[in-house]
Each structure stands twice: as C-alpha cells, then as structure tokens.
Design a protein around this motif. Structure first.
Motif, short mmCIF file in Angstrom:
data_model
loop_
_atom_site.label_atom_id
_atom_site.label_comp_id
_atom_site.label_asym_id
_atom_site.label_seq_id
_atom_site.Cartn_x
_atom_site.Cartn_y
_atom_site.Cartn_z
N SER A 204 0.82 -1.22 0.00
CA SER A 204 0.00 0.00 0.00
C SER A 204 0.85 1.27 0.00
O SER A 204 0.44 2.29 -0.59
CB SER A 204 -1.01 0.00 1.15
OG SER A 204 -0.37 -0.31 2.33
N GLY A 205 2.04 1.22 0.61
CA GLY A 205 2.93 2.40 0.57
C GLY A 205 3.37 2.69 -0.86
O GLY A 205 3.38 3.85 -1.31
N LEU A 206 3.73 1.63 -1.56
CA LEU A 206 4.16 1.78 -2.95
C LEU A 206 3.00 2.27 -3.81
O LEU A 206 3.18 3.13 -4.68
CB LEU A 206 4.66 0.41 -3.44
CG LEU A 206 5.74 0.36 -4.49
CD1 LEU A 206 6.90 1.27 -4.18
CD2 LEU A 206 6.23 -1.08 -4.66
N PHE A 207 1.83 1.72 -3.57
CA PHE A 207 0.65 2.16 -4.31
C PHE A 207 0.45 3.68 -4.13
O PHE A 207 0.22 4.40 -5.11
CB PHE A 207 -0.60 1.41 -3.83
CG PHE A 207 -1.89 2.02 -4.32
CD1 PHE A 207 -2.27 1.90 -5.65
CD2 PHE A 207 -2.70 2.74 -3.44
CE1 PHE A 207 -3.45 2.49 -6.11
CE2 PHE A 207 -3.88 3.33 -3.89
CZ PHE A 207 -4.25 3.21 -5.23
N ASP A 208 0.54 4.16 -2.89
CA ASP A 208 0.35 5.60 -2.65
C ASP A 208 1.33 6.42 -3.49
O ASP A 208 0.95 7.42 -4.10
CB ASP A 208 0.57 5.93 -1.16
CG ASP A 208 -0.57 5.43 -0.30
OD1 ASP A 208 -1.64 5.13 -0.85
OD2 ASP A 208 -0.38 5.33 0.93
N GLY A 217 1.21 14.33 -8.33
CA GLY A 217 1.53 14.31 -6.90
C GLY A 217 0.32 14.23 -5.99
O GLY A 217 0.46 14.29 -4.76
N ARG A 218 -0.88 14.09 -6.59
CA ARG A 218 -2.09 14.05 -5.76
C ARG A 218 -2.38 12.63 -5.27
O ARG A 218 -2.18 11.67 -6.01
CB ARG A 218 -3.29 14.56 -6.55
CG ARG A 218 -3.17 16.04 -6.88
CD ARG A 218 -4.39 16.53 -7.61
NE ARG A 218 -4.40 16.10 -8.99
CZ ARG A 218 -4.80 16.89 -10.01
NH1 ARG A 218 -5.20 18.12 -9.79
NH2 ARG A 218 -4.80 16.45 -11.24
N ASN A 219 -2.90 12.55 -4.04
CA ASN A 219 -3.30 11.23 -3.55
C ASN A 219 -4.74 10.94 -3.98
O ASN A 219 -5.35 11.73 -4.71
CB ASN A 219 -3.11 11.14 -2.02
CG ASN A 219 -4.05 12.06 -1.26
OD1 ASN A 219 -5.00 12.61 -1.83
ND2 ASN A 219 -3.81 12.21 0.03
N VAL A 220 -5.28 9.80 -3.51
CA VAL A 220 -6.63 9.41 -3.96
C VAL A 220 -7.69 10.43 -3.55
O VAL A 220 -8.77 10.48 -4.16
CB VAL A 220 -7.03 7.99 -3.45
CG1 VAL A 220 -6.34 6.91 -4.25
CG2 VAL A 220 -6.74 7.83 -1.97
N ASP A 221 -7.38 11.26 -2.54
CA ASP A 221 -8.35 12.29 -2.15
C ASP A 221 -8.10 13.62 -2.86
O ASP A 221 -8.74 14.64 -2.54
CB ASP A 221 -8.29 12.51 -0.62
CG ASP A 221 -8.66 11.23 0.12
OD1 ASP A 221 -9.62 10.56 -0.33
OD2 ASP A 221 -7.98 10.90 1.11
N GLY A 222 -7.14 13.62 -3.78
CA GLY A 222 -6.88 14.84 -4.56
C GLY A 222 -5.96 15.83 -3.86
O GLY A 222 -5.78 16.96 -4.33
N GLU A 223 -5.34 15.43 -2.73
CA GLU A 223 -4.43 16.35 -2.03
C GLU A 223 -3.00 16.16 -2.54
O GLU A 223 -2.56 15.01 -2.67
CB GLU A 223 -4.46 16.06 -0.52
CG GLU A 223 -5.78 16.44 0.12
CD GLU A 223 -6.03 15.66 1.41
OE1 GLU A 223 -5.14 14.89 1.84
OE2 GLU A 223 -7.14 15.81 1.94
#
Ligand SMILES: Cc1ncc(COP(=O)(O)O)c(C=O)c1O
Length: 370
Positions: A204-208, A217-223
C-alpha cells in the motif's frame, strides 16, 4: 487447399468486431462528459484488483510508464542496477534507465525467459532490483526469482505487459514482486483503442507513491503530497477495457485452443522448436500473447509464408535488449543472440479461424518438404 490471407494482426478488427458496443460506450462516456479520472476508471481499477488478486491497481498511460513509475516509487537512484531479461521489449530496460537506474540485461534459460541462475550471477554491490518479463504471456519461475530477491534483499518489479491472466503455480503474473505493469496496447490480449496500462501491487505504501506520481503528486483524495506528473489512463479507454474484461476468460480459452492446434499440427516437426503447449505442465497457465517459436532457416520460412499471404513477426527488431549497441551495451549473451536468429511468431489472435491455422501450418510444412 484454397489460398487465403492470414495477416499477423488485423488492427481495424480491434474496433470493427465490437463496433456497435464501442460506439455505445463512446456515446455513453461522451454524454456524461466522463473523460478523465471518472467512475469507469475506478471500476476498471477495482476489476483489475479482483481479477488478479492484487490489493491495488492504478490505470496509467501505458505499461512503460507503469514500469518507470514503479521504479521511481521504489526510489531508484543514480548508479542503482536492475537486472532484467534481454529477451524483452526495450521498454523494460528503458523504464529502468528513465527512472534513474542502470539496466543490466542477462541470459535466458531453457524456457526462453530470464534465467534465475544468470540473475544470481549478475548480482553485485550496486544491484537493487530484478525485473523479470513474463514474455508472451508465460510467467517465469517466480518462486526461484523471489527467493533470490529475498536472499539478496532486492526489489522486484514484474514486466507483466504481456501477461494479464497468466499464472504460475496458481498465482497471477504481476502479484509476486513489489509491483508490476500490464499493457493494454491494442494488440495485447486485453487491448484498448490506443495506449493504456495498469500497475498492480500488494504494497500500500508503494501504491500511494505510484498513485501520486501518475497524477501530479495528488493522492486518492486529490491532495498534493509530492511532485508528480500526468500518466493517467483515459476514462474512455477504461470503459472499453471494463467491457472487454467481462469476456476475457473466453479470449484466453480461445488463444490456448489455438496454441493446442499449432502444437497438434506442428509438434512433430524437428525443424521447429515450439513454445510449451497449454497442457505441458501444471505449474504454468499461459495466455499466449504471442506464439513464438524457433525455426530452422527462419528467414526463408518467413519469406515463404509471406509469399503465401501469411503474416509473421520477428519481435523487437530481431534483437535482444543488449544488442542495441547504440544504447551503450557491450555485453555478449550468446543464448539470447541465438534465440533472435531463430525466433518467429505465427498469427495468434482472436481474428484467426481454425481454417486459417490449418492453412498456416500446411504452408509451414510445405516449406520444409521442399
Ligand atoms: C514486454 C513488454 N514490456 C513493455 C511493453 C510496453 O508496453 P506499452 O506499449 O503499454 O508501454 C510492452 C509492449 O509491447 C511489452 O511487450
């Protein structure tokens, strides 16, 4: 036997054979204005996870990017070496290079995939990883490769560009290492109508990190969490892939049936070395992205087939990765070089009929009878 034409791959049929359904999908996506990072993509990523058994999947622009982003996410640094096969597309090695590392191509084994012994021999102080390629939809002996990786504390990214659905000892290609990339290039077993790719991982760290890298550079929440770039899979392509994934098992079944026919019709020819048949051993479940064999007088055979309207392919410019001297390689790998002198691919796709296969094999036999 009547004369016919059997192209190696008939690109218009990628569209024409499903034209009505594809037009319906385009119309639906268009009416929703759902072009980038929309529900179809989310659904496709979830479908890819459940199909392969991987914990995470992310759609990317193509498999080459997927491989590069995986190594970037792992944190490849200047001078870091990654051992890869030489019997693979240049993309395998270029992904290592563009991620900042050094590709180290090695020999193939008797199965024409990366040789685990050659991998172990190539490990040195700068080695940080291994990238096996699941060539032609056959998964390498991943237990051996993973135990070498564990022993030497190396990362593994699988080039599963050609291998969605392929299994080794019941486990899907792409789920053995830290991450893997799959290609949805139109001629792939699961193909879209342009470039497309996916990355799968159980980490999951690699996925992020891969997720952020592929979307500014955005995460799944768009941040925004880091620097990144744009390497997204189009939502329209994801919608087409969702539709095609629904029929994927039948596609694999047909390809395996074609491979069985080739085996049955050409298996006794001493001039040829065929790939393993679908039922050759219980450890492997191959999806036959390609039907690549080795043939005596390969170039003349290719010409004879062309004169009879049969398309064949000598993959990757007829060279192993290390044979591209223009890229700075100087190593000699005799087994790979011998392989590329003899290899040829016969038509293997959803557009050929049993009669086409009969015709192709008859012409192959005719060549050696002469
Ligand atoms: C073994 C292998 N690796 C990588 C790639 C690159 O895939 P893409 O064209 O999606 O970047 C391919 C595509 O043909 C491939 O066959």
């Amino acid at each position: 036997m009547t004369t016919r034409s059997v192209p190696f791959f008939d690109y218009p049929r990628v569209y024409l054979d499903d034209r009505e359904d594809i037009l319906r999908i385009i119309d639906d996506v268009g009416h929703r204005g759902a072009f980038i990072m929309q529900q179809d993509l989310v659904e496709f990523e979830a479908a890819l996870e459940s199909y392969t058994g991987a914990s995470h999947a992310v759609g990317v622009a193509n498999a080459t990017d997927g491989l590069e982003l995986s190594w970037m996410a792992i944190g490849l640094g200047p001078g870091d070496e990654v051992i890869c096969c030489s019997h693979t597309m240049l993309a395998t090695a270029s992904a290592i290079k563009t991620a900042g590392g050094v590709p180290v191509p090695v020999e193939l084994g008797e199965d024409n995939l990366i040789d685990p012994d050659a991998v172990e021999d190539a490990i040195g102080p700068s080695t940080v990883g291994i990238m096996p390629t699941q060539v032609n939809g056959r998964t390498c002996k991943m237990d051996k490769i993973m135990s070498i990786a564990e022993k030497h504390k190396l990362c593994v990214v699988e080039d599963a560009a050609q291998a969605l659905g392929s299994k080794y000892k019941g486990k899907h290609a792409g789920t053995f290492g830290d991450a893997a990339a799959i290609s949805f290039f139109p001629a792939k077993v699961l193909g879209c109508l342009g470039d497309g790719g996916g990355v799968i991982t159980n980490n999951s760290g690699l996925f992020d990190r891969i997720y952020q890298l592929h979307d500014h550079g955005r995460n799944v929440d768009g941040e925004v969490r880091s620097w990144g770039r744009n390497s997204r899979l189009d939502n329209l392509q994801a919608a087409i892939l969702n539709y095609r994934l629904g029929e994927y098992d039948q596609v694999i079944e047909r390809r395996r049936a074609i491979a069985s026919m080739y085996q049955q019709l050409l298996g006794d020819m001493e001039e040829l070395q065929l790939p393993p048949a679908p039922d050759a051993d219980s450890d492997h479940f191959d999806v036959y992205q390609n039907y690549e064999l080795q043939a005596k007088s390969r170039d003349r055979l290719k010409q004879h087939l062309a004169e009879n309207g049969i398309g064949t392919l000598i993959q990757w410019g007829g060279k192993g990765v290390h044979q591209w001297e223009s890229l700075g390689f100087s190593v000699r790998l005799p087994k790979v070089e011998r392989f590329f002198e003899r290899c040829i691919m016969l038509p293997m796709n959803m557009f050929i009929s049993d009669q086409d296969i009969q015709f192709v094999t008859e012409k192959v036999k005719e060549f050696y009878r002469k």
